[in-house]
Write a protein that holds these residues in place. Structure first.
Motif, PDB file in Angstrom:
ATOM      1  N   ALA A 163       0.737  -1.155  -0.030  1.00  0.00           N
ATOM      2  CA  ALA A 163       0.144   0.042   0.142  1.00  0.00           C
ATOM      3  C   ALA A 163       0.971   1.098   0.137  1.00  0.00           C
ATOM      4  O   ALA A 163       0.646   2.272  -0.662  1.00  0.00           O
ATOM      5  CB  ALA A 163      -0.737  -0.074   1.201  1.00  0.00           C
ATOM      6  N   LEU A 164       2.174   1.107   0.767  1.00  0.00           N
ATOM      7  CA  LEU A 164       2.778   2.258   0.916  1.00  0.00           C
ATOM      8  C   LEU A 164       3.519   2.616  -0.678  1.00  0.00           C
ATOM      9  O   LEU A 164       3.534   3.728  -1.061  1.00  0.00           O
ATOM     10  CB  LEU A 164       3.900   2.110   1.980  1.00  0.00           C
ATOM     11  N   ASP A 165       3.954   1.563  -1.170  1.00  0.00           N
ATOM     12  CA  ASP A 165       4.476   1.527  -2.518  1.00  0.00           C
ATOM     13  C   ASP A 165       3.320   2.244  -3.628  1.00  0.00           C
ATOM     14  O   ASP A 165       3.675   3.201  -4.285  1.00  0.00           O
ATOM     15  CB  ASP A 165       4.848   0.461  -3.126  1.00  0.00           C
ATOM     16  N   PHE A 166       2.151   1.643  -3.311  1.00  0.00           N
ATOM     17  CA  PHE A 166       1.102   2.156  -4.170  1.00  0.00           C
ATOM     18  C   PHE A 166       0.829   3.683  -4.162  1.00  0.00           C
ATOM     19  O   PHE A 166       0.630   4.456  -5.130  1.00  0.00           O
ATOM     20  CB  PHE A 166      -0.168   1.539  -3.806  1.00  0.00           C
ATOM     21  N   MET A 167       0.869   4.263  -2.686  1.00  0.00           N
ATOM     22  CA  MET A 167       0.717   5.563  -2.725  1.00  0.00           C
ATOM     23  C   MET A 167       1.874   6.655  -3.272  1.00  0.00           C
ATOM     24  O   MET A 167       1.544   7.570  -3.857  1.00  0.00           O
ATOM     25  CB  MET A 167       0.653   6.010  -1.088  1.00  0.00           C
ATOM     26  N   SER A 173       2.319   9.038 -10.538  1.00  0.00           N
ATOM     27  CA  SER A 173       1.490   9.224 -11.794  1.00  0.00           C
ATOM     28  C   SER A 173       0.494  10.119 -11.996  1.00  0.00           C
ATOM     29  O   SER A 173       0.086  10.547 -12.930  1.00  0.00           O
ATOM     30  CB  SER A 173       0.857   7.925 -11.984  1.00  0.00           C
ATOM     31  N   THR A 174      -0.242  10.783 -10.903  1.00  0.00           N
ATOM     32  CA  THR A 174      -1.414  11.379 -10.838  1.00  0.00           C
ATOM     33  C   THR A 174      -1.348  12.814 -10.309  1.00  0.00           C
ATOM     34  O   THR A 174      -1.358  13.749 -10.690  1.00  0.00           O
ATOM     35  CB  THR A 174      -2.403  10.533 -10.221  1.00  0.00           C
ATOM     36  N   LEU A 178      -0.732  16.416 -11.881  1.00  0.00           N
ATOM     37  CA  LEU A 178      -1.933  17.454 -11.807  1.00  0.00           C
ATOM     38  C   LEU A 178      -1.344  18.660 -11.063  1.00  0.00           C
ATOM     39  O   LEU A 178      -1.844  19.671 -11.358  1.00  0.00           O
ATOM     40  CB  LEU A 178      -2.995  16.694 -11.334  1.00  0.00           C
ATOM     41  N   LEU A 179      -0.805  18.640  -9.940  1.00  0.00           N
ATOM     42  CA  LEU A 179      -0.343  19.823  -9.135  1.00  0.00           C
ATOM     43  C   LEU A 179       0.708  20.630  -9.888  1.00  0.00           C
ATOM     44  O   LEU A 179       0.449  21.825  -9.804  1.00  0.00           O
ATOM     45  CB  LEU A 179       0.383  19.181  -7.817  1.00  0.00           C
ATOM     46  N   HIS A 180       1.677  20.018 -10.612  1.00  0.00           N
ATOM     47  CA  HIS A 180       2.322  20.753 -11.475  1.00  0.00           C
ATOM     48  C   HIS A 180       1.552  21.538 -12.396  1.00  0.00           C
ATOM     49  O   HIS A 180       1.960  22.730 -12.750  1.00  0.00           O
ATOM     50  CB  HIS A 180       3.470  19.779 -12.269  1.00  0.00           C
ATOM     51  N   VAL A 181       0.477  21.062 -13.185  1.00  0.00           N
ATOM     52  CA  VAL A 181      -0.238  21.446 -14.226  1.00  0.00           C
ATOM     53  C   VAL A 181      -0.912  22.898 -13.491  1.00  0.00           C
ATOM     54  O   VAL A 181      -1.095  23.736 -14.061  1.00  0.00           O
ATOM     55  CB  VAL A 181      -1.062  20.609 -14.792  1.00  0.00           C
ATOM     56  N   VAL A 190       6.859  13.890  -9.466  1.00  0.00           N
ATOM     57  CA  VAL A 190       7.014  14.907  -8.284  1.00  0.00           C
ATOM     58  C   VAL A 190       8.478  15.386  -8.339  1.00  0.00           C
ATOM     59  O   VAL A 190       8.744  16.025  -7.079  1.00  0.00           O
ATOM     60  CB  VAL A 190       6.711  13.975  -6.824  1.00  0.00           C
ATOM     61  N   ARG A 191       9.010  15.760  -9.257  1.00  0.00           N
ATOM     62  CA  ARG A 191      10.294  16.357  -9.486  1.00  0.00           C
ATOM     63  C   ARG A 191      10.181  17.879  -8.914  1.00  0.00           C
ATOM     64  O   ARG A 191       9.268  18.375  -9.249  1.00  0.00           O
ATOM     65  CB  ARG A 191      10.818  16.419 -10.815  1.00  0.00           C
TER      66      ARG A 191
END
Length: 262
Positions: A163-167, A173-174, A178-181, A190-191
């Motif tokens: 679950a931690l890896d999925f987060m 990926s998402t 989206l926050l960058h845009v 997340v760069r």
């Protein structure tokens, strides 16, 4: 002079003597002026003939450029033309992409030319435009709620590492793109979110980071859902078809899992 600049200049002097090399260019943080002591160096070597089907030849070129320690090709990031290298004295990470002139027409950024035999590289760049890949909102919406359900299955079963890896995947990926845009920066996962997001957006992203604990994972996932819904309101237009029924059923399942004791 930075270690990256010194390395690039040395590479130029070496490669311009090789008639099989059309040009040398540099991209990445060099273009934005954000290079610091922690930056890697992104070089593009333009060859007359395609050599990326021969990793040994790619490494042979890399060995000529400095005190080469080791390197490997970039299939794990979907880019077999990339050679990821580590050099010594000074210790420096250098990514070298080997392309032919024709391959320069399709690119995500326009690099700075360091060496150009007969202006062939400049001509190719002037005749084409860089296109950076942006998130496909429909692609994300079609997957997001199934991803959330998958995370709930892992948390419910007690597979907390999974679950931690999925987060982390969800941020990469998402949520990060989206926050960058939203913040008018390039959606590179997340760069550099610490530098490029407004403070509230960064704080919201931090809330998706969980500890190895059932309740913390559920709260982090809830925060991720809340953040995605907020971003969806800001970024999506009427052309995006929302997966309303899937979202409803997954969130009901979320309530079910959340109501159970540890």
């Amino acid at each position: 002079m930075t270690i990256q600049t010194e390395f690039a200049n040395n590479a130029k002097h070496i490669l311009e003597k090789d008639e099989q090399i059309i040009g040398l260019a540099v991209g990445g943080s060099w273009l934005s002026g954000q290079m610091d002591e922690f930056s890697d160096l992104d070089l593009i070597i333009v060859t007359r003939e395609k050599i990326t089907d021969n990793p040994k030849e790619m490494i042979a070129y890399a060995r000529r450029l400095g005190r080469f320690l080791s390197g490997f090709t970039g299939e794990h990031v979907g880019e077999p033309r990339l050679l990821i290298c580590l050099y010594d004295r000074p210790l420096l990470h250098v990514d070298i992409k080997f392309v032919t002139l024709d391959e320069c027409y399709n690119r995500v950024e326009t690099p700075v030319i360091l060496f150009d035999r007969n202006q062939q590289l400049q001509s190719a760049l002037l005749k084409s435009e860089s296109v950076f890949p942006y998130p496909n909102y429909q692609w994300i919406e079609d997957r997001f709620w199934i991803w959330v359900h998958y995370a709930l299955l892992k948390i419910g079963r007690g597979e907390y590492f999974e679950a931690l890896d999925f987060m982390g995947f969800l941020r990469m990926s998402t949520l990060g793109p989206l926050l960058h845009v939203k913040n008018n920066s390039l959606p590179r996962g997340v760069r550099k979110v610490e530098m490029e997001l407004v403070s509230q957006d960064l704080e919201d992203l931090k809330l998706t980071i969980a500890q190895y604990d059932r309740s913390a994972l559920l709260q982090g996932l809830q925060n991720a859902v809340r953040l995605y819904r907020d971003l969806r309101l800001v970024l999506f237009d009427h052309t995006i078809i929302l997966q309303v029924e899937t979202e409803l059923q997954v969130m009901r399942y979320f309530e079910n899992i959340n109501s159970r004791s540890d």
